[in-house]
Design a protein around this motif. Structure first.
Motif, PDB file in Angstrom:
ATOM      1  N   ALA A 100      35.918  29.715  78.150  1.00 37.08           N
ATOM      2  CA  ALA A 100      34.675  28.979  77.936  1.00 37.08           C
ATOM      3  C   ALA A 100      35.028  27.554  77.553  1.00 37.08           C
ATOM      4  CB  ALA A 100      33.840  29.626  76.831  1.00 37.08           C
ATOM      5  N   SER A 101      34.118  26.609  77.841  1.00 32.36           N
ATOM      6  CA  SER A 101      34.379  25.213  77.470  1.00 32.36           C
ATOM      7  C   SER A 101      33.073  24.428  77.436  1.00 32.36           C
ATOM      8  CB  SER A 101      35.356  24.568  78.459  1.00 32.36           C
ATOM      9  OG  SER A 101      34.826  24.568  79.764  1.00 32.36           O
ATOM     10  N   THR A 102      33.128  23.294  76.761  1.00 34.71           N
ATOM     11  CA  THR A 102      31.961  22.428  76.670  1.00 34.71           C
ATOM     12  C   THR A 102      31.604  21.869  78.039  1.00 34.71           C
ATOM     13  OG1 THR A 102      32.512  21.797  74.405  1.00 34.71           O
ATOM     14  CG2 THR A 102      31.078  20.302  75.623  1.00 34.71           C
ATOM     15  N   LYS A 103      30.309  21.813  78.310  1.00 39.36           N
ATOM     16  CA  LYS A 103      29.826  21.239  79.559  1.00 39.36           C
ATOM     17  C   LYS A 103      28.742  20.232  79.233  1.00 39.36           C
ATOM     18  CE  LYS A 103      27.734  22.464  84.015  1.00 39.36           C
ATOM     19  NZ  LYS A 103      27.194  23.568  84.847  1.00 39.36           N
ATOM     20  N   VAL A 104      28.930  18.978  79.647  1.00 38.27           N
ATOM     21  CA  VAL A 104      27.983  17.915  79.332  1.00 38.27           C
ATOM     22  C   VAL A 104      26.610  18.263  79.890  1.00 38.27           C
ATOM     23  CG1 VAL A 104      27.420  15.486  79.694  1.00 38.27           C
ATOM     24  CG2 VAL A 104      29.790  16.166  79.258  1.00 38.27           C
ATOM     25  N   GLY A 105      25.588  18.128  79.039  1.00 33.02           N
ATOM     26  CA  GLY A 105      24.212  18.345  79.462  1.00 33.02           C
ATOM     27  C   GLY A 105      23.740  19.786  79.416  1.00 33.02           C
ATOM     28  N   TYR A 106      24.644  20.718  79.158  1.00 25.58           N
ATOM     29  CA  TYR A 106      24.260  22.131  79.146  1.00 25.58           C
ATOM     30  C   TYR A 106      23.909  22.559  77.724  1.00 25.58           C
ATOM     31  CZ  TYR A 106      24.464  27.208  79.524  1.00 25.58           C
ATOM     32  OH  TYR A 106      24.163  28.557  79.466  1.00 25.58           O
TER      33      TYR A 106
END
Length: 380
Positions: free
Chosen positions: A7-13
């Protein structure tokens, strides 16, 4: 060894809390993994939900720390940022109040603008080689002591786990409901309520720290004794502004208590001059606003190694002057207390000779304003 990103950070999600719970339920399954991670992550959603519910019921909440949220907080009062930053489990990128021109109430603004002009004159007299931009920034840094810690001026990104965010929600609710009403707590409760109202719906009722009885860590529950050795505990007066700087050392623990009779920090450049009286008159007129220059009783605790880490950040001409002064005082108290303990004394001595550019093995890559010789006796 194999390493895989799951899992990882996703811009705008924006991760729905249902997905955060699902991910945490899967993470809980790793503790008793009968097969592969791939099999676990492909299990029926109902099974994952049952496991997550079991963890919520049992109080085994650490699995909910795997999912994270990146929050942007705009118009946050400084004191609220300090409370959040004292809880350790976070990452933050915060707009600096040291060099930012503030927009406070009319009364604060008038005094703030007045003292920016005074500090510009005093700095230019003392350091005639400083350019206009440098003088302006330093003047703002000192004038901001007049600005309330409740001024909604801070912009910050705050990255926090799903678990910790729910703990913060619970701690804020507890403070709002149970903290006795004072002028300070009333203002703070209002800021907390605004925070909770602005926060997206990420609250999970059973995901809270009440079973362990923890509360917000910034506010001291009792007086602490002073001691110095492998570990240390020391208490001193510091402005709100200095405490906010100190909190960046997350390996150290900080608590604060408001003083019964208000006192205020006096910047060194006007200390013991005619301007000191004028400064104290002006800043004390803002008592009801809780200016950043108001002093609070601070307790600082940590290990000798982590105090040395603090020295490598704060014994420098680029550091806030107030925190540099306090770090020197703590170092001197530490050395005096361990003079019969050569192991600890010898650990500290290499870091007690001056600015960090005198430290063993230190190589500074930043332009130096004062130089190692003048960093410790600067006035600004």
């Amino acid at each position: 060894m194999k390493i895989k990103v799951i899992a990882s950070t996703k811009v705008g999600y924006v991760l729905p809390k249902e997905e955060a719970i699902d991910f945490s339920g899967k993470s809980a399954g790793i503790c008793y993994l009968p097969d592969t991670v791939e099999t676990l992550f492909a299990e029926a959603p109902e099974k994952t939900q049952r496991r997550a519910n079991g963890n919520l019921e049992s109080g085994h909440h650490s699995v909910f720390g795997h999912a994270h949220y990146n929050l942007i907080l705009e118009g946050v009062p400084k004191i609220l940022a300090m409370i959040l930053n004292n809880e350790k489990i976070y990452n933050t990128s915060e707009k600096s109040a040291r060099y930012t021109k503030m927009q406070p109430s009319e009364k604060e603004k008038n005094l703030y603008e007045k003292w920016i002009d005074i500090y510009k004159k005093e700095i230019s007299k003392e350091y005639s080689d400083f350019d206009e931009k440098k003088v302006q920034k330093l003047a703002q840094e000192n004038a901001r002591y007049l600005i309330s810690v409740f001024t909604p001026a801070t912009i910050m990104e705050y990255t926090v786990s799903f678990e910790q965010l729910n703990f913060i929600i619970s701690w804020f609710e507890d403070y709002i409901e149970h903290e006795p009403e004072t002028e300070f707590s009333t203002k703070l409760k209002s800021a907390m309520k605004e925070f909770l109202e602005a926060l997206p719906d990420l609250k999970v009722e059973k995901l809270n720290p009440r079973v362990k009885g923890t509360k917000l860590s910034l506010f001291a529950k009792r007086d602490r004794t002073e001691e110095f050795g492998e570990n240390y505990s020391t208490t001193y007066l510091a402005s709100f502004a200095q405490l906010a700087q100190a909190q960046r050392h997350r390996t150290l623990a900080y608590e604060m208590t408001l003083l019964e009779k208000p006192e205020y920090y006096v910047p060194r450049i006007i200390r013991e001059t005619e301007l000191e009286k004028e400064w104290l008159k002006d800043i004390s007129s803002l008592e009801e606003y809780y200016p950043q220059g108001m002093l609070v009783k601070v307790n600082e605790r940590g290990t000798v190694e982590n105090f040395i880490l603090k020295c490598t950040e704060r014994l420098c001409g680029a550091a806030q002057l107030e925190i540099m002064e306090q770090t020197v005082i703590t170092m001197n108290k530490y050395l005096e207390a361990v003079k019969d303990n050569p192991v600890i004394e010898n650990e500290l001595l290499p870091y007690s000779k001056g600015a960090r550019c005198t430290f063993p093995g230190w190589k500074c890559k930043s332009p130096c304003i004062f130089g190692g010789k003048n960093a410790m006796n600067r006035k600004i």
